[in-house]
Motif scaffolding. Sequence first.
Motif, PDB file in Angstrom:
ATOM      1  N   VAL A  51       0.861  -1.123   0.329  1.00  0.00           N
ATOM      2  CA  VAL A  51      -0.181  -0.182  -0.254  1.00  0.00           C
ATOM      3  C   VAL A  51       0.590   1.063  -0.322  1.00  0.00           C
ATOM      4  O   VAL A  51       0.394   2.268  -0.621  1.00  0.00           O
ATOM      5  N   ARG A  52       1.812   1.849   0.487  1.00  0.00           N
ATOM      6  CA  ARG A  52       2.387   2.845   0.259  1.00  0.00           C
ATOM      7  C   ARG A  52       3.376   2.641  -0.144  1.00  0.00           C
ATOM      8  O   ARG A  52       3.301   3.867  -1.016  1.00  0.00           O
ATOM      9  N   ARG A  53       3.754   1.804  -1.875  1.00  0.00           N
ATOM     10  CA  ARG A  53       4.337   2.145  -2.654  1.00  0.00           C
ATOM     11  C   ARG A  53       3.485   1.980  -4.081  1.00  0.00           C
ATOM     12  O   ARG A  53       3.416   3.131  -4.813  1.00  0.00           O
ATOM     13  N   LEU A  54       2.161   1.755  -3.583  1.00  0.00           N
ATOM     14  CA  LEU A  54       1.139   2.071  -4.638  1.00  0.00           C
ATOM     15  C   LEU A  54       0.357   3.015  -4.270  1.00  0.00           C
ATOM     16  O   LEU A  54       0.831   3.794  -5.078  1.00  0.00           O
ATOM     17  N   GLY A  55       0.568   4.032  -3.657  1.00  0.00           N
ATOM     18  CA  GLY A  55      -0.399   5.148  -2.708  1.00  0.00           C
ATOM     19  C   GLY A  55       0.547   6.269  -3.091  1.00  0.00           C
ATOM     20  O   GLY A  55       0.737   7.149  -4.056  1.00  0.00           O
ATOM     21  N   VAL A  56       2.365   5.235  -2.650  1.00  0.00           N
ATOM     22  CA  VAL A  56       3.245   6.361  -3.365  1.00  0.00           C
ATOM     23  C   VAL A  56       3.053   7.003  -5.117  1.00  0.00           C
ATOM     24  O   VAL A  56       3.256   8.105  -5.221  1.00  0.00           O
ATOM     25  N   HIS A  57       3.048   6.159  -5.839  1.00  0.00           N
ATOM     26  CA  HIS A  57       3.082   6.053  -7.264  1.00  0.00           C
ATOM     27  C   HIS A  57       2.326   6.747  -7.913  1.00  0.00           C
ATOM     28  O   HIS A  57       1.710   7.778  -8.644  1.00  0.00           O
ATOM     29  N   LEU A  58       0.520   6.178  -6.994  1.00  0.00           N
ATOM     30  CA  LEU A  58      -0.544   6.913  -7.849  1.00  0.00           C
ATOM     31  C   LEU A  58       0.356   8.762  -7.497  1.00  0.00           C
ATOM     32  O   LEU A  58      -0.811   9.413  -8.050  1.00  0.00           O
ATOM     33  N   LEU A  59      -0.109   9.185  -6.156  1.00  0.00           N
ATOM     34  CA  LEU A  59       0.205  10.426  -6.139  1.00  0.00           C
ATOM     35  C   LEU A  59       0.637  11.199  -6.592  1.00  0.00           C
ATOM     36  O   LEU A  59      -0.067  12.319  -7.052  1.00  0.00           O
ATOM     37  N   ALA A  60       2.158  10.623  -7.066  1.00  0.00           N
ATOM     38  CA  ALA A  60       3.122  11.146  -8.022  1.00  0.00           C
ATOM     39  C   ALA A  60       1.644  11.350  -9.593  1.00  0.00           C
ATOM     40  O   ALA A  60       2.271  12.708 -10.067  1.00  0.00           O
ATOM     41  N   ALA A  79       0.762  -0.814 -12.254  1.00  0.00           N
ATOM     42  CA  ALA A  79       1.798  -1.794 -13.377  1.00  0.00           C
ATOM     43  C   ALA A  79       3.747  -0.850 -12.481  1.00  0.00           C
ATOM     44  O   ALA A  79       4.152  -1.822 -12.316  1.00  0.00           O
ATOM     45  N   GLU A  80       3.318   0.095 -12.071  1.00  0.00           N
ATOM     46  CA  GLU A  80       4.961   0.423 -11.717  1.00  0.00           C
ATOM     47  C   GLU A  80       4.962  -0.620 -10.479  1.00  0.00           C
ATOM     48  O   GLU A  80       5.985  -0.719 -10.023  1.00  0.00           O
ATOM     49  N   THR A  81       4.020  -0.789 -10.298  1.00  0.00           N
ATOM     50  CA  THR A  81       4.457  -1.370  -7.793  1.00  0.00           C
ATOM     51  C   THR A  81       4.639  -2.897  -8.789  1.00  0.00           C
ATOM     52  O   THR A  81       5.808  -3.172  -7.692  1.00  0.00           O
ATOM     53  N   ALA A  82       3.824  -3.162  -9.082  1.00  0.00           N
ATOM     54  CA  ALA A  82       3.487  -4.759  -9.901  1.00  0.00           C
ATOM     55  C   ALA A  82       5.466  -4.854 -10.620  1.00  0.00           C
ATOM     56  O   ALA A  82       6.091  -5.661  -9.913  1.00  0.00           O
ATOM     57  N   ALA A  83       6.056  -3.841 -11.024  1.00  0.00           N
ATOM     58  CA  ALA A  83       7.390  -4.222 -11.419  1.00  0.00           C
ATOM     59  C   ALA A  83       8.478  -4.701 -10.518  1.00  0.00           C
ATOM     60  O   ALA A  83       9.696  -5.042 -10.774  1.00  0.00           O
ATOM     61  N   ALA A 142      -2.261  -6.593  -8.729  1.00  0.00           N
ATOM     62  CA  ALA A 142      -1.156  -6.636 -10.127  1.00  0.00           C
ATOM     63  C   ALA A 142      -1.915  -6.200 -11.223  1.00  0.00           C
ATOM     64  O   ALA A 142      -0.286  -6.319 -11.357  1.00  0.00           O
ATOM     65  N   SER A 143      -2.851  -6.367 -11.323  1.00  0.00           N
ATOM     66  CA  SER A 143      -3.028  -6.057 -12.815  1.00  0.00           C
ATOM     67  C   SER A 143      -3.797  -4.743 -13.067  1.00  0.00           C
ATOM     68  O   SER A 143      -4.853  -4.434 -12.370  1.00  0.00           O
ATOM     69  N   PRO A 144      -3.978  -3.946 -13.939  1.00  0.00           N
ATOM     70  CA  PRO A 144      -3.528  -2.670 -14.127  1.00  0.00           C
ATOM     71  C   PRO A 144      -4.750  -1.801 -14.352  1.00  0.00           C
ATOM     72  O   PRO A 144      -5.891  -1.780 -14.329  1.00  0.00           O
ATOM     73  N   ARG A 145      -5.740  -3.913 -14.927  1.00  0.00           N
ATOM     74  CA  ARG A 145      -6.586  -3.823 -16.500  1.00  0.00           C
ATOM     75  C   ARG A 145      -8.285  -3.504 -14.500  1.00  0.00           C
ATOM     76  O   ARG A 145      -9.381  -3.159 -15.284  1.00  0.00           O
TER      77      ARG A 145
END
Length: 202
Positions: A51-60, A79-83, A142-145
């Motif tokens: 959640v920390r990484r997805l949250g930071v990527h989404l806010l950016a 997608a960035e978090t899954a990578a 993990a799925s962007p869809r």
Amino acid sequence: MQVQLAARAAFPDLAFGAATPEALVLLDGVAPKAGGEAGKPGCRHGTPWFVRRLGVHLLARLTDRSDRSIAECLADAIAETAALHGGRCDLADPAAPAAAVLAARLHGASLEYLLLGGPLLVLDTAGGPLSLRHGGVGRAGASPRVSETARTGFVRLDGLRALAALADGTDVADRKDGGGLLRRLAEGGAAAEPGVLLHAVC
């Protein structure tokens, strides 16, 4: 927007909330199910990491990609978090981390919002309080869809005074108490309101 983390001291381990003057993100992590099939490695990362990484990527993405819709920003962040998981994680495992998502940002003369899963967005509008919920059980994993199933929309800023983001707003939604909640928040009672994680004055 003037945003405050309304319940920092009581922030759940599986939740993430962050904001800038132009955007906010609230994630409510899902505790993983017990293990996948025998012999599978599963995901070696926990839900708090996710959640920390997805949250930071989404806010950016919300703040630097105004050319992308809010759902596209979520897809990019997923997608960035899954990578970041690497080849040692089996993201198809039922125990892989996931989270419900609430996001909002200023977009021209409107507030653009996204809801996926359980979080509730309560708006103080000129026409009265408005409570928005996805109404489904979707989760970002993990799925962007999955972003295609999110509820998205716009609310004009000229009629919007404040908003509150709740990780679990079932009680407010059931009691239609959005107006009372926003009044209490305006009076400084944010820290005492259960479930309220972000409060913003527009």
